[in-house]
Design a protein around this motif. Structure first.
Motif, short mmCIF file in Angstrom:
data_model
loop_
_atom_site.label_atom_id
_atom_site.label_comp_id
_atom_site.label_asym_id
_atom_site.label_seq_id
_atom_site.Cartn_x
_atom_site.Cartn_y
_atom_site.Cartn_z
N HIS A 288 0.99 -1.08 -0.08
CA HIS A 288 -0.05 -0.03 0.03
C HIS A 288 0.72 1.14 0.11
O HIS A 288 0.42 2.43 0.37
CB HIS A 288 -0.88 -0.02 1.20
CG HIS A 288 -2.06 -0.84 1.08
ND1 HIS A 288 -2.04 -2.30 1.64
CD2 HIS A 288 -3.35 -0.74 0.69
CE1 HIS A 288 -3.18 -2.87 1.41
NE2 HIS A 288 -4.09 -2.00 0.70
N GLY A 289 2.24 1.09 -0.32
CA GLY A 289 2.88 2.05 -0.54
C GLY A 289 3.87 2.35 -1.92
O GLY A 289 3.25 2.78 -2.84
N ILE A 290 5.15 1.64 -1.67
CA ILE A 290 5.86 2.26 -3.11
C ILE A 290 5.61 1.48 -4.36
O ILE A 290 5.59 2.27 -5.27
CB ILE A 290 7.44 1.67 -2.45
CG1 ILE A 290 8.41 2.03 -3.43
CG2 ILE A 290 7.19 0.31 -2.19
CD1 ILE A 290 9.71 1.80 -3.30
N CYS A 291 5.04 0.47 -4.24
CA CYS A 291 4.56 -0.42 -5.59
C CYS A 291 3.30 0.60 -6.08
O CYS A 291 3.09 0.94 -7.10
CB CYS A 291 3.99 -1.74 -5.16
SG CYS A 291 5.36 -2.88 -5.09
N MET A 327 7.92 0.74 15.05
CA MET A 327 9.10 0.48 14.18
C MET A 327 9.81 -0.58 14.34
O MET A 327 10.69 -1.18 13.29
CB MET A 327 10.12 1.87 14.68
CG MET A 327 9.53 3.02 14.13
SD MET A 327 10.83 4.64 14.26
CE MET A 327 11.16 4.59 16.05
N ARG A 328 9.67 -1.37 15.51
CA ARG A 328 10.11 -2.87 15.34
C ARG A 328 9.32 -3.72 14.79
O ARG A 328 9.77 -4.93 14.58
CB ARG A 328 10.32 -3.15 16.94
CG ARG A 328 11.54 -2.41 17.47
CD ARG A 328 11.88 -3.00 18.87
NE ARG A 328 13.15 -2.27 19.46
CZ ARG A 328 13.86 -2.76 20.41
NH1 ARG A 328 13.44 -3.64 21.05
NH2 ARG A 328 14.94 -2.10 20.71
N ASP A 329 8.15 -3.28 14.58
CA ASP A 329 6.90 -4.35 13.86
C ASP A 329 6.61 -4.02 12.08
O ASP A 329 6.09 -4.84 11.49
CB ASP A 329 5.72 -4.33 14.61
CG ASP A 329 6.04 -4.38 16.19
OD1 ASP A 329 6.88 -5.31 16.23
OD2 ASP A 329 5.57 -3.46 16.85
N ALA A 330 7.01 -2.87 11.84
CA ALA A 330 6.25 -2.25 10.44
C ALA A 330 7.44 -1.48 9.72
O ALA A 330 8.15 -1.03 10.25
CB ALA A 330 5.38 -1.51 10.52
N SER A 331 7.31 -1.47 8.60
CA SER A 331 8.35 -0.77 7.67
C SER A 331 7.69 0.77 7.70
O SER A 331 6.56 0.91 7.96
CB SER A 331 8.45 -1.14 6.36
OG SER A 331 7.00 -1.16 5.71
N PHE A 336 4.34 5.20 6.55
CA PHE A 336 3.64 4.62 7.75
C PHE A 336 2.57 3.60 7.37
O PHE A 336 2.22 3.79 6.02
CB PHE A 336 2.96 5.50 8.61
CG PHE A 336 3.97 6.51 9.36
CD1 PHE A 336 5.01 6.34 10.15
CD2 PHE A 336 3.64 7.77 9.58
CE1 PHE A 336 6.14 6.98 10.49
CE2 PHE A 336 4.33 8.84 10.25
CZ PHE A 336 5.67 8.32 10.76
N PRO A 337 2.37 2.66 7.81
CA PRO A 337 1.39 1.76 7.86
C PRO A 337 0.19 2.31 7.31
O PRO A 337 -0.42 3.38 7.88
CB PRO A 337 1.35 0.76 8.81
CG PRO A 337 2.51 0.91 9.44
CD PRO A 337 3.12 2.27 9.03
N VAL A 338 -0.80 1.90 6.69
CA VAL A 338 -1.99 2.29 6.29
C VAL A 338 -3.09 1.57 6.93
O VAL A 338 -3.22 0.50 6.91
CB VAL A 338 -2.44 2.05 4.88
CG1 VAL A 338 -3.39 2.92 4.43
CG2 VAL A 338 -0.99 3.05 4.02
N VAL A 339 -4.18 2.39 7.52
CA VAL A 339 -5.32 1.70 8.29
C VAL A 339 -6.23 1.26 7.33
O VAL A 339 -6.68 2.05 6.51
CB VAL A 339 -5.86 2.61 9.41
CG1 VAL A 339 -7.24 1.76 10.03
CG2 VAL A 339 -4.79 2.95 10.54
N GLU A 383 -6.45 -3.67 11.19
CA GLU A 383 -5.84 -4.13 10.33
C GLU A 383 -5.04 -3.26 9.26
O GLU A 383 -5.73 -2.19 8.72
CB GLU A 383 -6.97 -4.84 9.35
CG GLU A 383 -6.35 -5.58 8.18
CD GLU A 383 -7.37 -6.41 7.58
OE1 GLU A 383 -7.18 -6.66 6.38
OE2 GLU A 383 -8.70 -6.15 7.87
N PHE A 384 -3.81 -3.17 9.07
CA PHE A 384 -2.90 -2.26 8.65
C PHE A 384 -2.40 -2.79 7.27
O PHE A 384 -2.17 -4.11 7.06
CB PHE A 384 -1.82 -1.92 9.36
CG PHE A 384 -2.01 -1.10 10.54
CD1 PHE A 384 -2.06 0.06 10.55
CD2 PHE A 384 -2.11 -1.79 11.63
CE1 PHE A 384 -2.20 0.95 11.58
CE2 PHE A 384 -2.42 -1.10 12.93
CZ PHE A 384 -2.36 0.39 12.99
N GLY A 385 -2.43 -2.12 6.20
CA GLY A 385 -1.51 -2.27 4.98
C GLY A 385 -0.10 -1.96 5.12
O GLY A 385 0.17 -0.80 5.86
N VAL A 386 0.80 -2.54 4.69
CA VAL A 386 2.15 -2.21 4.64
C VAL A 386 2.71 -1.41 3.55
O VAL A 386 1.90 -1.55 2.45
CB VAL A 386 3.11 -3.28 4.61
CG1 VAL A 386 2.73 -4.35 5.71
CG2 VAL A 386 3.36 -4.18 3.33
#
Length: 417
Positions: A288-291, A327-331, A336-339, A383-386
């Motif tokens: 849900h980010g760079i791509c 930050m220890r769990d997500a890129s 930031f992660p997306v809800v 629930e988050f998207g990375v």
């Protein structure tokens, strides 16, 4: 897509409930876990297996119709099960970034590897020679970009005459490692051919991802220069080696692969004895980010397959929610992660508009900005998207594959060291 080698899971691993001291990962489906039902300790990483399968099949169809091959980069999931699945579905090889990754894949029985990186000097060459001796059935291709590196590899291979010659790929670079001019590449080819047959020129390797710039016109210009240089060096390499040997032209990355195919397929087809090999890896998971920002599709649609799950721990202010994710769990290198969805009591919570937005991450905490009238509460599951698959998965020893009901179907072990 079935894991073939299980590991023993216990409650020291993310997602395994307290009190479970020995669970074969191959038996995880019988537990019936769902990350929104509060049995699995959170945060946890999951993969929608249907989304992954869709991406896999879409990419394999794309390369087949384009007349190219793919050696997916295994560094993204570092999961031998998923790397093997891609090979079983048509991938020509697997790509790794260092010797340890190569060892993980070789131990799992993957037999053709592109090590898309340099190995360093004499010490690195010696370790690579040790790998080749330990895994003699592995067909290995290694990047080189310096005469010093070539000389170190040649010395290591001369010290092990029982080993077959080592296949090397001239690394053509832009913004990272790799030669910068045609003249440098020619000098590198001279060095390889002066090694008494212990190394041989197998083709060209490159990485186009570093051409991406905030200014699209700069990206286009830099990419065009790189592709032009690749094509020119390839032509000279063919003239040098003659028409007989097959040459590999491999370019990697998940964001610009369609432009690479458009420009380099004609070069390969005109040669008639060459193979264009993509190394895209993150594309099979998407995000849900760079791509989403940089991959424009070109008729090939992909869907995000990864999810992070975390619990609401606190609502200290009407507009602030704190989740157990950090930050220890997500890129966070690509945002930031997306809800994506809120869950309560194991069920999706409808009508949440607008969705909360992540504003900050600490080591173990995620700050969500919410509407003052939102009823999001302590104990809800988010629930988050990375935003970057590569720098999310490396935090997890297991990727939990979910079925179409959102329940854990498989556990795919990862090996990040």
């Amino acid at each position: 897509m079935e894991p073939t080698h299980g590991i023993i899971l216990d409650d020291r691993i993310r997602g395994i409930p307290p009190g479970i001291s020995e669970l074969d990962s191959l038996d995880v489906a019988r537990m019936g876990w769902h990350p929104a039902e509060a049995l699995m300790p959170l945060p946890v990483l999951t993969m929608d297996e249907a989304a992954y399968t869709f991406n896999r099949d879409a990419m394999m169809n794309y390369v087949r119709h384009a007349g190219v091959d793919i050696a997916p980069h295994a560094k993204t999931p570092m999961s031998p099960d998923l790397a093997r699945d891609l090979v079983d579905k048509g991938a020509w090889a697997s790509t790794v970034a260092d010797l340890r990754q190569a060892t993980v894949m070789a131990r799992a029985g993957l037999r053709r590897l592109i090590l898309a990186n340099e190995t360093g000097g004499h010490a690195g060459a010696g370790r690579l020679q040790g790998f080749a001796a330990a895994y003699p059935n592995t067909e290995l291709y290694i990047f080189v970009d310096s005469v010093a590196g070539v000389d170190a590899l040649a010395e290591a291979w001369r010290a092990a005459p029982a080993l077959p010659p080592l296949a090397v790929l001239l690394d053509i670079g832009s913004g990272r490692s790799g030669t910068r001019t045609i003249q440098q590449a020619e000098g590198l080819a001279d060095a390889v051919q002066a090694c008494g047959g212990r190394l041989y020129l197998a083709g060209i390797g490159a990485y186009e991802g570093n051409t991406i710039q905030p200014d699209a016109s700069v990206t286009e210009c830099t990419l065009d220069e790189l592709i032009t240089r690749i094509a020119g060096i390839f032509t000279r390499l063919r003239l040098r080696l003659g028409s007989k040997p097959e040459l590999i032209l491999t370019v990697g990355g998940s964001l610009l692969f369609e432009r690479i195919v458009d420009r380099l397929v004609p070069v390969v087809r005109a040669d008639g004895q060459a193979r264009l090999v993509l190394r895209s890896g993150a594309i099979f998971f998407y995000d849900h980010g760079i791509c989403q920002r940089f991959l424009h599709g070109g008729g090939t649609a992909f869907v995000p397959a990864l999810r992070l799950w975390a619990e609401v721990l606190s609502r200290p202010e009407p507009w602030l929610v704190i989740c157990g994710l950090g930050m220890r769990d997500a890129s966070f290198d690509q945002g930031f992660p997306v809800v994506l969805q809120l869950h309560r009591g194991g069920r999706p919570l409808p009508g949440t508009v607008p969705m909360p937005a992540v504003t900050k991450l600490n080591d173990q905490h995620c700050f969500l900005e919410v509407s003052k009238i939102s009823d999001i509460a302590v104990g809800d599951i988010v629930e988050f998207g990375v935003t970057h698959a590569c720098t999310t998965i490396d935090r997890y020893k297991v990727i939990y594959g979910l079925d179409n009901k959102g329940r854990v179907r498989h556990a795919f072990p990862t090996f990040f060291g």
